[in-house]
Design an enzyme around this catalytic site. Structure first.
Site, PDB file in Angstrom:
ATOM      1  N   SER A 234       0.843  -1.194   0.000  1.00 50.84           N
ATOM      2  CA  SER A 234       0.000   0.000   0.000  1.00 50.84           C
ATOM      3  C   SER A 234       0.880   1.246   0.000  1.00 50.84           C
ATOM      4  O   SER A 234       1.755   1.378  -0.843  1.00 50.84           O
ATOM      5  CB  SER A 234      -0.957  -0.035   1.195  1.00 50.84           C
ATOM      6  OG  SER A 234      -2.005   0.902   1.039  1.00 50.84           O
ATOM      7  N   LYS A 238       4.380   1.987  -2.248  1.00 45.50           N
ATOM      8  CA  LYS A 238       4.869   3.171  -2.956  1.00 45.50           C
ATOM      9  C   LYS A 238       6.307   3.453  -2.531  1.00 45.50           C
ATOM     10  O   LYS A 238       7.176   3.771  -3.351  1.00 45.50           O
ATOM     11  CB  LYS A 238       4.005   4.384  -2.628  1.00 45.50           C
ATOM     12  CG  LYS A 238       2.510   4.246  -2.871  1.00 45.50           C
ATOM     13  CD  LYS A 238       1.767   5.520  -2.471  1.00 45.50           C
ATOM     14  CE  LYS A 238       0.299   5.313  -2.172  1.00 45.50           C
ATOM     15  NZ  LYS A 238      -0.484   4.755  -3.261  1.00 45.50           N
ATOM     16  N   GLN A 276      -7.770   5.513  -7.635  1.00 40.22           N
ATOM     17  CA  GLN A 276      -7.580   6.741  -6.873  1.00 40.22           C
ATOM     18  C   GLN A 276      -7.071   7.844  -7.795  1.00 40.22           C
ATOM     19  O   GLN A 276      -6.035   7.681  -8.448  1.00 40.22           O
ATOM     20  CB  GLN A 276      -6.584   6.556  -5.729  1.00 40.22           C
ATOM     21  CG  GLN A 276      -6.421   7.811  -4.880  1.00 40.22           C
ATOM     22  CD  GLN A 276      -5.475   7.635  -3.697  1.00 40.22           C
ATOM     23  OE1 GLN A 276      -4.671   6.709  -3.651  1.00 40.22           O
ATOM     24  NE2 GLN A 276      -5.574   8.535  -2.727  1.00 40.22           N
ATOM     25  N   GLU A 284      -3.728  13.450  -0.320  1.00 36.49           N
ATOM     26  CA  GLU A 284      -3.945  12.603   0.856  1.00 36.49           C
ATOM     27  C   GLU A 284      -2.787  12.711   1.838  1.00 36.49           C
ATOM     28  O   GLU A 284      -2.968  12.830   3.042  1.00 36.49           O
ATOM     29  CB  GLU A 284      -4.139  11.142   0.438  1.00 36.49           C
ATOM     30  CG  GLU A 284      -4.372  10.214   1.622  1.00 36.49           C
ATOM     31  CD  GLU A 284      -4.579   8.764   1.200  1.00 36.49           C
ATOM     32  OE1 GLU A 284      -4.468   7.886   2.073  1.00 36.49           O
ATOM     33  OE2 GLU A 284      -4.856   8.502   0.007  1.00 36.49           O
ATOM     34  N   TRP A 328      -9.548   0.846  -6.626  1.00 34.98           N
ATOM     35  CA  TRP A 328      -8.804   1.996  -6.123  1.00 34.98           C
ATOM     36  C   TRP A 328      -7.304   1.865  -6.355  1.00 34.98           C
ATOM     37  O   TRP A 328      -6.592   2.853  -6.508  1.00 34.98           O
ATOM     38  CB  TRP A 328      -9.102   2.152  -4.635  1.00 34.98           C
ATOM     39  CG  TRP A 328      -8.639   3.405  -3.974  1.00 34.98           C
ATOM     40  CD1 TRP A 328      -7.602   3.532  -3.093  1.00 34.98           C
ATOM     41  CD2 TRP A 328      -9.220   4.726  -4.081  1.00 34.98           C
ATOM     42  NE1 TRP A 328      -7.486   4.839  -2.649  1.00 34.98           N
ATOM     43  CE2 TRP A 328      -8.477   5.585  -3.242  1.00 34.98           C
ATOM     44  CE3 TRP A 328     -10.289   5.249  -4.804  1.00 34.98           C
ATOM     45  CZ2 TRP A 328      -8.774   6.943  -3.104  1.00 34.98           C
ATOM     46  CZ3 TRP A 328     -10.580   6.595  -4.667  1.00 34.98           C
ATOM     47  CH2 TRP A 328      -9.825   7.421  -3.833  1.00 34.98           C
ATOM     48  N   HIS A 365      -6.943  -6.379   1.159  1.00 35.55           N
ATOM     49  CA  HIS A 365      -5.786  -5.510   0.951  1.00 35.55           C
ATOM     50  C   HIS A 365      -4.615  -5.967   1.807  1.00 35.55           C
ATOM     51  O   HIS A 365      -4.750  -6.190   3.008  1.00 35.55           O
ATOM     52  CB  HIS A 365      -6.174  -4.072   1.301  1.00 35.55           C
ATOM     53  CG  HIS A 365      -5.167  -3.036   0.939  1.00 35.55           C
ATOM     54  ND1 HIS A 365      -4.386  -3.102  -0.194  1.00 35.55           N
ATOM     55  CD2 HIS A 365      -4.801  -1.874   1.566  1.00 35.55           C
ATOM     56  CE1 HIS A 365      -3.598  -2.038  -0.255  1.00 35.55           C
ATOM     57  NE2 HIS A 365      -3.834  -1.290   0.799  1.00 35.55           N
TER      58      HIS A 365
END
Length: 433
Positions: A234, A238, A276, A284, A328, A365
């Protein structure tokens, strides 16, 4: 019901393009063996000496930028060209996407033990520090190690059982979330200023690089600095992607479900249902650099895209894991990035070094999945333990298979077989002639 998948064994030669298969030539064992830095480079940034002149203006391009075209308009023609072409991509990524990731500070000190690592850094009269915990596998060291960002990444039990140590790193110590862009916090910003334009992904990547610095200085009795991997899921996926792209000492990069601001290409995100939005990812958290704010509504003017960050990892090990069950996360855009980046692996003779998987049953997830256990073991054995030779494979869910042909107007060149990245002095030191 299990999602149908397309299986792509790069060794046997296939890339999926929305249900179709494009055959590519297998990289021979000799080519892969000759590809420098497949197991990590001896330095953080091998192309630091390459001159880079950024474009004076940006031109809109709805297609993915050609990773093989240099900033002066000439195309890469030899593997030896890639070292400085990668330096150009790195500069573009820093300038327009992540913000600058500074190199090694003036002073980096610390300790490595069986249970932890401490890092202390000093630059321009400012000092900061952070730490990470260590879990060793059974047996006697020194051990390769995988840095796990934020306690979430590839299955740590499998990592240790395969023979690698786990370094648990809390990246929020280095770059905190929940801060305004003009008042960023963490060890990175203590050195480079709270108003630094670098996003926290660049800060996290910098933090892992400093951990590797300390391991290098420790003498190698516990952990091996030349056998390092990184993983995260998640937001930490990144981060893992950024770590592997920017530090060439990372031999194996394993981002999981990284979503917008991670692996998925920016250009496809606006058109992928449910993904997203780039503006949402930018707002965010201060993950991306401040400059990226100019491209959130229209990424077509970006002179770089994430397939070129995939290419920055080449020819080193890369295992991308994605979740097609959650819109997403943009798995379709992620597959496009992987397919396009794999073209650079192919050109460098390292097609076997990239693996992609989104054909999974469990849609939760960041779940631990049986489909990923075997390729995880194989990648650790190949790139960290150096005892395996399993070829990379693409297993793309048909529900989220991107069509690379829609996103490129360039073709992959056949590069001459000059050594791909090492300058002459490093070639001689490595015994390459």
């Amino acid at each position: 019901m299990r999602l149908r998948s397309t299986v792509v064994m790069l060794a046997v030669a296939a890339l999926v393009i929305a249900g179709a298969v494009t055959v590519v030539a297998r990289a021979t064992t000799a080519e892969v063996a000759a590809t420098s830095f497949a197991f990590g480079a001896p330095v953080e940034d091998d192309g630091a000496d390459c001159p880079v002149a950024l474009p004076g203006s940006l031109t809109a391009n709805s297609k993915l930028p050609d990773p093989f075209t240099k900033l002066d308009g000439a195309r890469v023609s030899a593997k030896s060209d890639w070292r400085c072409r990668r330096a150009e991509i790195k500069k573009l990524a820093e300038t327009y996407v992540y913000g600058e990731k500074p190199g090694k500070p003036a002073s980096v000190t610390g300790t490595v033990s069986n249970t932890g690592i401490t890092v202390n850094v000093t630059q321009n009269g400012r000092s900061s520090g952070f730490s990470a915990s260590v879990q060793l596998p059974s047996g006697s060291g020194p051990f390769p190690a995988v840095v796990v960002l934020g306690g979430s990444g590839a299955d740590t039990a499998t990592i240790r059982a395969t023979g690698a140590a786990v370094i648990d790193f809390d990246p929020l110590e280095v770059g905190r979330e929940g801060t305004p862009r003009n008042a960023k916090q963490g060890a990175f910003y203590s050195l480079y200023g709270s108003s630094s334009s670098s996003g926290v992904l660049a800060a996290w990547a910098w933090g892992v690089s400093r951990i590797i610095d300390v391991i290098e200085q420790s003498g190698g009795s516990i952990l091996k600095a030349d056998a390092m991997g990184v993983t995260g899921c998640s937001r930490y996926g990144k981060g893992a992607f950024a770590v592997g792209a920017f530090d060439q000492r990372i031999a194996l990069t394993m981002p999981i479900e990284s979503g917008s601001a991670g692996v998925p290409v920016f250009r496809q995100a606006p058109g992928e249902s449910g993904v997203q939005p780039l503006s949402s990812a930018y707002e965010e958290q201060p993950w991306l650099g401040d400059a990226f704010g100019s491209f959130t509504s229209d990424p077509t003017e970006l002179p770089v895209d994430t397939h070129e960050m995939v290419a920055m990892v080449a020819p080193r090990g890369l295992f991308i894991m994605e979740n097609p069950h959650i819109d997403w996360l943009g798995a379709r855009s992620g597959s496009v990035a992987a397919l396009a980046g794999a073209e650079v692996y192919k050109a460098l003779g390292a097609a076997d070094n990239i693996t992609y998987s989104s054909d999974i049953q469990d849609g939760d997830h960041c779940a631990s999945r049986p489909e990923w256990r075997t390729p995880l073991q194989q990648n650790i054995q190949k790139f960290l333990l150096r005892t395996g030779s399993a070829p990379g494979a693409f297993r793309i869910s048909y529900s989220k298979a991107g069509n690379l042909a829609e996103w490129r107007d360039w073709q992959t060149p056949t590069l001459s077989d000059a050594d791909p990245v090492r300058p002459p002095d490093q070639r001689a030191a490595a015994g390459v002639h």
